[in-house]
Design an enzyme around this catalytic site. Structure first.
Site, mmCIF file in Angstrom:
data_model
loop_
_atom_site.group_PDB
_atom_site.id
_atom_site.type_symbol
_atom_site.label_atom_id
_atom_site.label_comp_id
_atom_site.label_asym_id
_atom_site.label_seq_id
_atom_site.Cartn_x
_atom_site.Cartn_y
_atom_site.Cartn_z
ATOM 1 N N GLY A 82 -5.932 -11.276 -10.890
ATOM 2 C CA GLY A 82 -6.338 -10.071 -10.185
ATOM 3 C C GLY A 82 -5.645 -8.832 -10.669
ATOM 4 O O GLY A 82 -5.701 -8.467 -11.830
ATOM 5 N N GLY A 83 -4.965 -8.139 -9.740
ATOM 6 C CA GLY A 83 -4.344 -6.860 -10.039
ATOM 7 C C GLY A 83 -5.109 -5.716 -9.391
ATOM 8 O O GLY A 83 -6.225 -5.878 -8.885
ATOM 9 N N TRP A 84 -4.504 -4.534 -9.398
ATOM 10 C CA TRP A 84 -5.121 -3.339 -8.807
ATOM 11 C C TRP A 84 -6.456 -3.058 -9.489
ATOM 12 O O TRP A 84 -6.532 -3.063 -10.718
ATOM 13 C CB TRP A 84 -4.165 -2.158 -8.953
ATOM 14 C CG TRP A 84 -4.644 -0.888 -8.326
ATOM 15 C CD1 TRP A 84 -5.031 0.240 -8.971
ATOM 16 C CD2 TRP A 84 -4.762 -0.614 -6.922
ATOM 17 N NE1 TRP A 84 -5.386 1.204 -8.068
ATOM 18 C CE2 TRP A 84 -5.238 0.707 -6.789
ATOM 19 C CE3 TRP A 84 -4.522 -1.370 -5.770
ATOM 20 C CZ2 TRP A 84 -5.476 1.310 -5.555
ATOM 21 C CZ3 TRP A 84 -4.769 -0.781 -4.526
ATOM 22 C CH2 TRP A 84 -5.232 0.548 -4.432
ATOM 23 N N THR A 85 -7.484 -2.818 -8.716
ATOM 24 C CA THR A 85 -8.876 -2.556 -9.124
ATOM 25 C C THR A 85 -9.589 -3.787 -9.678
ATOM 26 O O THR A 85 -10.740 -3.673 -10.108
ATOM 27 C CB THR A 85 -9.009 -1.400 -10.149
ATOM 28 O OG1 THR A 85 -8.556 -1.819 -11.441
ATOM 29 C CG2 THR A 85 -8.268 -0.153 -9.703
ATOM 30 N N ASP A 119 -0.836 -17.471 -8.903
ATOM 31 C CA ASP A 119 -0.481 -16.340 -8.053
ATOM 32 C C ASP A 119 -1.744 -15.506 -7.847
ATOM 33 O O ASP A 119 -2.342 -15.037 -8.809
ATOM 34 C CB ASP A 119 0.613 -15.497 -8.712
ATOM 35 C CG ASP A 119 0.961 -14.254 -7.909
ATOM 36 O OD1 ASP A 119 1.414 -14.407 -6.764
ATOM 37 O OD2 ASP A 119 0.780 -13.135 -8.433
ATOM 38 N N ASP A 121 -3.552 -12.239 -6.710
ATOM 39 C CA ASP A 121 -3.255 -10.818 -6.526
ATOM 40 C C ASP A 121 -4.546 -10.065 -6.204
ATOM 41 O O ASP A 121 -4.999 -9.215 -6.959
ATOM 42 C CB ASP A 121 -2.593 -10.259 -7.793
ATOM 43 C CG ASP A 121 -1.980 -8.898 -7.574
ATOM 44 O OD1 ASP A 121 -2.004 -8.409 -6.438
ATOM 45 O OD2 ASP A 121 -1.480 -8.310 -8.542
ATOM 46 N N GLU A 123 -6.199 -7.324 -4.278
ATOM 47 C CA GLU A 123 -5.778 -6.078 -3.634
ATOM 48 C C GLU A 123 -7.009 -5.273 -3.178
ATOM 49 O O GLU A 123 -7.494 -4.442 -3.934
ATOM 50 C CB GLU A 123 -4.913 -5.258 -4.586
ATOM 51 C CG GLU A 123 -3.671 -5.994 -5.076
ATOM 52 C CD GLU A 123 -2.793 -5.145 -5.986
ATOM 53 O OE1 GLU A 123 -2.777 -3.906 -5.849
ATOM 54 O OE2 GLU A 123 -2.105 -5.723 -6.838
ATOM 55 N N TYR A 124 -7.462 -5.566 -1.925
ATOM 56 C CA TYR A 124 -6.946 -6.443 -0.890
ATOM 57 C C TYR A 124 -8.142 -7.048 -0.164
ATOM 58 O O TYR A 124 -9.207 -6.416 -0.093
ATOM 59 C CB TYR A 124 -6.091 -5.669 0.121
ATOM 60 C CG TYR A 124 -4.934 -4.932 -0.506
ATOM 61 C CD1 TYR A 124 -3.775 -5.618 -0.884
ATOM 62 C CD2 TYR A 124 -5.020 -3.568 -0.743
ATOM 63 C CE1 TYR A 124 -2.707 -4.946 -1.450
ATOM 64 C CE2 TYR A 124 -3.964 -2.898 -1.327
ATOM 65 C CZ TYR A 124 -2.811 -3.577 -1.684
ATOM 66 O OH TYR A 124 -1.778 -2.908 -2.264
ATOM 67 N N THR A 200 6.642 -4.400 -1.742
ATOM 68 C CA THR A 200 7.397 -3.417 -0.965
ATOM 69 C C THR A 200 7.742 -2.218 -1.843
ATOM 70 O O THR A 200 8.909 -1.888 -2.077
ATOM 71 C CB THR A 200 8.663 -4.066 -0.367
ATOM 72 O OG1 THR A 200 9.295 -4.891 -1.362
ATOM 73 C CG2 THR A 200 8.313 -4.943 0.816
ATOM 74 N N TYR A 201 6.691 -1.592 -2.328
ATOM 75 C CA TYR A 201 6.790 -0.386 -3.149
ATOM 76 C C TYR A 201 5.466 0.347 -3.081
ATOM 77 O O TYR A 201 4.530 -0.110 -2.406
ATOM 78 C CB TYR A 201 7.189 -0.707 -4.592
ATOM 79 C CG TYR A 201 6.543 -1.941 -5.202
ATOM 80 C CD1 TYR A 201 5.233 -1.914 -5.650
ATOM 81 C CD2 TYR A 201 7.259 -3.124 -5.350
ATOM 82 C CE1 TYR A 201 4.646 -3.036 -6.224
ATOM 83 C CE2 TYR A 201 6.685 -4.250 -5.918
ATOM 84 C CZ TYR A 201 5.378 -4.194 -6.355
ATOM 85 O OH TYR A 201 4.803 -5.312 -6.917
ATOM 86 N N ASP A 202 5.390 1.499 -3.750
ATOM 87 C CA ASP A 202 4.202 2.366 -3.680
ATOM 88 C C ASP A 202 3.956 2.891 -2.267
ATOM 89 O O ASP A 202 2.820 3.172 -1.885
ATOM 90 C CB ASP A 202 2.947 1.650 -4.193
ATOM 91 C CG ASP A 202 2.976 1.402 -5.684
ATOM 92 O OD1 ASP A 202 3.742 2.117 -6.374
ATOM 93 O OD2 ASP A 202 2.254 0.517 -6.162
ATOM 94 N N TRP A 338 7.918 -5.902 -10.440
ATOM 95 C CA TRP A 338 6.862 -5.455 -11.332
ATOM 96 C C TRP A 338 7.440 -4.308 -12.155
ATOM 97 O O TRP A 338 7.819 -3.295 -11.586
ATOM 98 C CB TRP A 338 5.632 -4.975 -10.554
ATOM 99 C CG TRP A 338 4.595 -4.466 -11.500
ATOM 100 C CD1 TRP A 338 4.465 -3.194 -11.988
ATOM 101 C CD2 TRP A 338 3.578 -5.237 -12.133
ATOM 102 N NE1 TRP A 338 3.431 -3.115 -12.872
ATOM 103 C CE2 TRP A 338 2.869 -4.349 -12.978
ATOM 104 C CE3 TRP A 338 3.199 -6.574 -12.076
ATOM 105 C CZ2 TRP A 338 1.783 -4.770 -13.761
ATOM 106 C CZ3 TRP A 338 2.133 -6.990 -12.843
ATOM 107 C CH2 TRP A 338 1.428 -6.097 -13.670
#
Length: 358
Positions: A82-85, A119, A121, A123-124, A200-202, A338
């Site tokens: 996965g990953g963002w977008t 894993d 990922d 989102e979301y 726990t960032y961004d 990351w």
């Protein structure tokens, strides 16, 4: 207690495996595989005009990563999907048939490359903030998708006689706020997973219009009602997630905002001026230039830089060590970051590793 120290590896960036301190890691996540038509694979494998050379290069990384186990036989190498977008999840989760196709494909991908786990990922689930397809049904379907993966991973472990720490593992990357919990059945999700990587960032991200910490451990006095790593961790615990399944997340990059007044933290900035710096750039260019002044927020236990009207929130050796100690004190599963290639001399990795020791 043996704590997790997990590294995400962005394979599109240059990296030197000889310098990667495998002895200090428990897990390494190859980022990323994608989901297309319910199938899991590398991006190049799905493109109409396949770049066979690039596909072969990214496949070779799986072979090269196995060499790390000569230095650390207990290292778990996982595929992060996965990953963002990254799209394709909602469709893959939609029906029993599509979930089975996805789970079979994901586990086959893992086994074919001699990996140790998966894993997820996404989102979301139930949320289209990343511009991907989302449905209300994602909330329940995500549980079913993870349970399908869990069943197949356990079956593969049983077939191969894997026991204890050698069994195939399943984790997810999770947003550290109520918005994430609203979109999932967290009890069933946690039960299906070996551990949860908390992003726990961004907290102040690429849309921020105000200068704030993006990875603060605790709340700042200038933003008492905002987000923090502790707030996200405690939220999940209060919603029934066992603390021994939670992995606190650390960013090896900073986020910037321009148009900020002299006080920096808490002031408004110029909308759309957001940027990002890897720790390599911060440590080797920004700080040595003498133009950026480091400040420390004792309440938030987080640093920031100021250069004229530019504000930079980032993680440094001091703040990341405090996150490691927090993981120990809170009896969490451990810490993740990351991502590896942004730490040019392993300074952040080393500080986090030392802080996780009892």
């Amino acid at each position: 207690m043996s704590r997790i120290l997990l590294a995400y590896l962005a394979t599109w960036n240059p990296f030197d495996l000889d310098k990667l301190p495998a002895e200090k890691l428990t897990h390494l996540c190859y980022a990323f595989a994608k989901v297309v038509n319910h199938q899991v694979g590398l991006q190049f494998a799905f493109e109409d005009a396949r770049d066979e050379v690039e596909l072969a290069r990214f496949e070779q990384y799986f072979v090269d990563l196995q060499a790390l186990k000569l230095r650390n036989p207990d290292l778990k190498i996982m595929i992060s999907i996965g990953g963002w977008t990254a799209d394709g999840f909602s469709d893959a989760a939609l029906s029993a048939a599509s979930r089975a196709e996805f789970a079979d494909s994901a586990v086959k991908f893992m086994l074919d490359r001699q990996l140790d786990g998966i894993d997820m990922d996404w989102e979301y689930p139930s949320n289209d903030m990343a511009g991907i397809k989302a449905r209300p049904e994602d909330k329940h379907n995500f549980s079913l998708m993870l349970e399908a993966l869990r069943d197949r991973l356990d079956a593969a472990s049983d077939r191969e006689g894997r026991v204890g720490k050698h069994r195939y593992q399943l984790s997810i990357a999770a947003g550290a706020g109520q918005y994430y919990l609203d979109g999932v059945e967290i009890g069933r999700v946690a039960a299906a997973c070996d551990f949860i990587n908390m992003m726990t960032y961004d907290f102040y991200n690429g849309w921020a219009k105000r200068a704030g910490h993006h990875s603060n451990l605790f709340n700042s006095a200038v933003d008492p009602d905002g987000d923090s790593a502790d707030k996200g961790i405690q939220l999940f615990i209060n919603n029934g997630v066992p603390r021994e399944k939670l992995v606190i997340g650390c960013p090896f990059y900073g986020r910037s905002l321009k148009g900020v007044g002299a006080k920096g933290l808490g002031e408004s900035g110029l909308a759309g001026s957001n940027g990002a710096y890897g720790f390599r750039t911060i440590d080797t260019e920004l700080l040595p230039s003498g133009r950026y002044t480091r400040h420390w927020d004792a309440a938030a236990q987080a640093p920031w830089l100021q250069n004229g009207d530019e504000f930079v929130s980032y993680e440094d050796r001091e703040s990341i060590a405090l996150k490691g100690r927090y993981a120990v004190e809170q009896q969490l599963a451990g810490a993740m970051f990351w991502e590896y290639t942004d730490d040019h001399n392993n300074a952040l990795l080393d500080a986090l590793y030392l802080s996780l020791q009892d």
